[in-house]
Design an enzyme around this catalytic site. Structure first.
Site, short mmCIF file in Angstrom:
data_model
loop_
_atom_site.label_atom_id
_atom_site.label_comp_id
_atom_site.label_asym_id
_atom_site.label_seq_id
_atom_site.Cartn_x
_atom_site.Cartn_y
_atom_site.Cartn_z
N ASP A 197 1.63 2.43 -0.37
CA ASP A 197 0.73 3.52 0.00
C ASP A 197 1.38 4.33 1.12
OD1 ASP A 197 -2.61 3.90 -0.44
OD2 ASP A 197 -1.67 4.97 1.22
N GLU B 296 -6.79 0.62 -0.58
CA GLU B 296 -8.00 -0.15 -0.28
C GLU B 296 -7.87 -1.62 -0.69
OE1 GLU B 296 -11.51 0.23 -3.11
OE2 GLU B 296 -10.50 2.14 -3.43
N GLN C 75 -4.68 12.55 5.30
CA GLN C 75 -5.99 12.60 4.64
C GLN C 75 -7.13 12.43 5.63
OE1 GLN C 75 -5.08 10.18 0.55
NE2 GLN C 75 -4.47 9.18 2.44
N ASP D 6 -2.53 4.38 -8.83
CA ASP D 6 -3.87 4.36 -8.22
C ASP D 6 -3.87 5.38 -7.10
OD1 ASP D 6 -6.45 3.73 -7.56
OD2 ASP D 6 -5.93 1.91 -6.46
N ASP E 31 6.27 6.69 0.92
CA ASP E 31 6.03 7.58 -0.21
C ASP E 31 6.44 6.82 -1.47
OD1 ASP E 31 6.44 9.49 -2.28
OD2 ASP E 31 6.67 11.08 -0.79
N ALA E 32 5.53 6.68 -2.44
CA ALA E 32 5.82 5.90 -3.65
C ALA E 32 7.01 6.48 -4.42
CB ALA E 32 4.59 5.85 -4.54
#
Length: 333
Positions: free
Chosen positions: A133, A113, A58, A182, A164-165
């Site tokens: 995350d 975050e 990202q 989230d 990786d979730a």
């Protein structure tokens, strides 16, 4: 929300090397501009660009905006701003935890975050919060720069996992009372869209919930003009997997739109104003800024247009038939 540019200096999110000044003087020409749609833009006056990095997954930028304070932008989309992030995170976390009879274990997909973990840890019954995350850069970035969540990151009940979730949930043996999505919005080329699919919900996520377990996810823009981008589809997809599904929305000023969440379980929900207020008093440490019993009940009352769309929606998220909001992730540059 959308792709992003800076002007008068340009940050074109379609290019991997945008020109973003490290420091700005806070003059009237320093702006962050988010392209919400092809003919719609949303702009923020800036004091400075505090930090920027491109991770494996990202684009990450931390801005100091004049109106909303510090703002985290990922893949060109506003993720949260310090002046109003409490609206998003209270709406994401407290409805499912207040609806569960005795939540002890929470699994957060994404949430790098730290604000989602912060809100979950306010509940006295919580014994463990797993935050998973995929992006180490996001987590390290937020731990360093978002001081409001330092206490949550240091809490002994928090188990921080970089993975990786989907893989993490699949491999874990324990089950959870609450699973939270989230995640970043589903954008083409982004890392998250497969975690909005029916197969993921049905085959991986749901089996990891305890009896009476609750799943909740952020579900994208939910305004009159934007709710059909992904919100209605995410709602309909979850309806294919769980018996009881509740959609609710709230206005988040820094998102320039109404935002949506979807909460689901195989046990019925009891959403009653007095009971919610009682549970807030008894089970939460400290004060909530946004939610109380009356406000949460009101969030579940959708306007006629959005409600009609949810009832008639037929699209179901699959790996081969996904919907995306405007913008592109690193993978599509």
């Amino acid at each position: 929300m959308g792709e992003a540019v800076m002007f008068p200096l340009t940050f074109d999110h379609h290019e991997s090397k945008g020109i973003i000044p490290e420091n700005m003087n806070g003059n009237d020409d320093s702006w962050f501009e988010e392209v919400i749609d092809d003919d719609l833009k949303w702009s923020f006056a800036l004091n400075s660009v505090l930090h920027k990095v491109i991770s494996e997954y990202q684009d990450i930028v931390l801005l100091d905006t004049k109106h909303f304070g510090k703002a985290l932008v990922i893949d060109g989309k506003m993720q949260s701003a310090e002046s109003d992030e409490f609206i998003y995170h209270e709406c994401l976390i407290h409805p499912p935890l207040l609806s569960h009879p005795n939540p002890k274990a929470v699994f957060i997909m994404g949430g790098g975050e730290g604000s989602t973990a912060r809100e979950a840890l306010k509940h006295k019954s919580i014994e463990k919060v797993v935050m998973c995350d995929i992006d180490q850069e996001v987590v390290a970035f937020c731990r360093e720069h978002l001081t409001a969540n330092k206490e949550a990151f240091c809490n002994k009940k928090l188990d921080l996992i970089i993975n990786d979730a989907k893989i993490e949930l699949e491999e874990r043996k324990e089950k959870f009372d609450i699973i939270v999505g989230d995640l970043a919005d589903p954008v083409e080329g982004g890392p998250c869209y497969q975690l909005y699919t029916k197969s993921f919900y049905q085959e991986i996520l749901k089996p990891k919930l305890n009896p009476n377990g609750i799943f909740v996810t952020q579900a994208g823009p939910a305004g009159v003009f934007t709710h059909q981008e992904v919100f209605s589809s995410i709602y309909n997809t979850i309806k294919q997997v769980f018996k009881y599904v509740v959609a609710y929305t709230a206005h988040v000023p820094s998102f320039a739109d109404e935002w949506g969440w979807v909460m689901a379980s195989d046990a019925p929900f009891c959403i009653e104003e007095g009971e919610i207020d009682k549970k807030i008093r008894e089970t939460i440490k400290g004060e909530l800024l946004y939610l109380d019993g009356a406000s949460f009940c009101s969030l579940t009352v959708l306007n006629k247009m959005v409600s009609s769309t949810l009832k008639s929606e037929t699209h179901v998220y699959t790996e081969d038939n996904a919907r995306f909001i405007h913008g592109q992730g690193v993978g599509k540059k």
